[in-house]
Motif scaffolding. Structure first.
Motif, PDB file in Angstrom:
ATOM      1  N   ASN A  48       0.903  -1.135  -0.076  1.00  6.35           N
ATOM      2  CA  ASN A  48      -0.076   0.042  -0.034  1.00  6.35           C
ATOM      3  C   ASN A  48       0.981   1.307  -0.129  1.00  6.35           C
ATOM      4  O   ASN A  48       0.872   2.061   1.044  1.00  6.35           O
ATOM      5  N   LYS A  50       2.638   4.899  -1.397  1.00  6.16           N
ATOM      6  CA  LYS A  50       2.255   6.316  -1.286  1.00  6.16           C
ATOM      7  C   LYS A  50       3.101   6.547  -2.852  1.00  6.16           C
ATOM      8  O   LYS A  50       4.527   6.643  -2.500  1.00  6.16           O
ATOM      9  N   GLY A  51       2.495   6.819  -4.030  1.00  6.75           N
ATOM     10  CA  GLY A  51       3.023   6.820  -5.057  1.00  6.75           C
ATOM     11  C   GLY A  51       2.746   5.945  -6.328  1.00  6.75           C
ATOM     12  O   GLY A  51       1.527   5.419  -6.134  1.00  6.75           O
ATOM     13  N   ASP A  72      -0.561   6.483  -9.615  1.00  4.44           N
ATOM     14  CA  ASP A  72      -0.093   7.142  -8.680  1.00  4.44           C
ATOM     15  C   ASP A  72      -1.094   7.251  -7.501  1.00  4.44           C
ATOM     16  O   ASP A  72      -2.224   7.764  -7.770  1.00  4.44           O
ATOM     17  N   THR A  73      -1.087   6.477  -6.248  1.00  5.77           N
ATOM     18  CA  THR A  73      -1.929   6.710  -5.403  1.00  5.77           C
ATOM     19  C   THR A  73      -1.888   8.014  -4.497  1.00  5.77           C
ATOM     20  O   THR A  73      -2.859   8.225  -3.709  1.00  5.77           O
ATOM     21  N   ALA A  74      -1.165   8.814  -4.717  1.00  5.29           N
ATOM     22  CA  ALA A  74      -1.263  10.115  -4.409  1.00  5.29           C
ATOM     23  C   ALA A  74      -2.171  11.175  -4.973  1.00  5.29           C
ATOM     24  O   ALA A  74      -2.820  11.934  -4.377  1.00  5.29           O
TER      25      ALA A  74
END
Length: 85
Positions: A48, A50-51, A72-74
């Protein structure tokens, strides 16, 4: 509305897609030999970050095919998807 690019259908609205989890998770070579704890780790535990993150997506309201994409999760920005193998 965000557009996600299906490798077969082109850009479509995000509501047409279904998230399928982390991409490139290798199925155990000998699943019968796994302990309950090892099996649970394979089934339930995923990265999980960030990025940038490789994910599986299904175009449910279109061609109904699975593909891999990097998101990109952010920022939620998608990179072009590739057919899932």
């Amino acid at each position: 509305m965000q557009l996600i690019e299906c490798p077969w259908c082109g850009p479509r609205e995000e509501t047409e897609f279904h998230y399928g989890g982390q991409a490139h998770v290798v199925y155990p070579a000998d699943p019968q030999a796994l302990s309950d704890e090892q099996w649970a780790h394979y089934v339930f535990y995923r990265d999980n970050p960030k990025g940038r993150f490789a994910e599986r997506w299904s175009h449910n309201a279109g061609c109904r095919r699975w593909f891999n994409a990097v998101r990109d999760t952010a920022t939620y920005a998608f990179e072009k998807g590739t057919p899932a193998s």
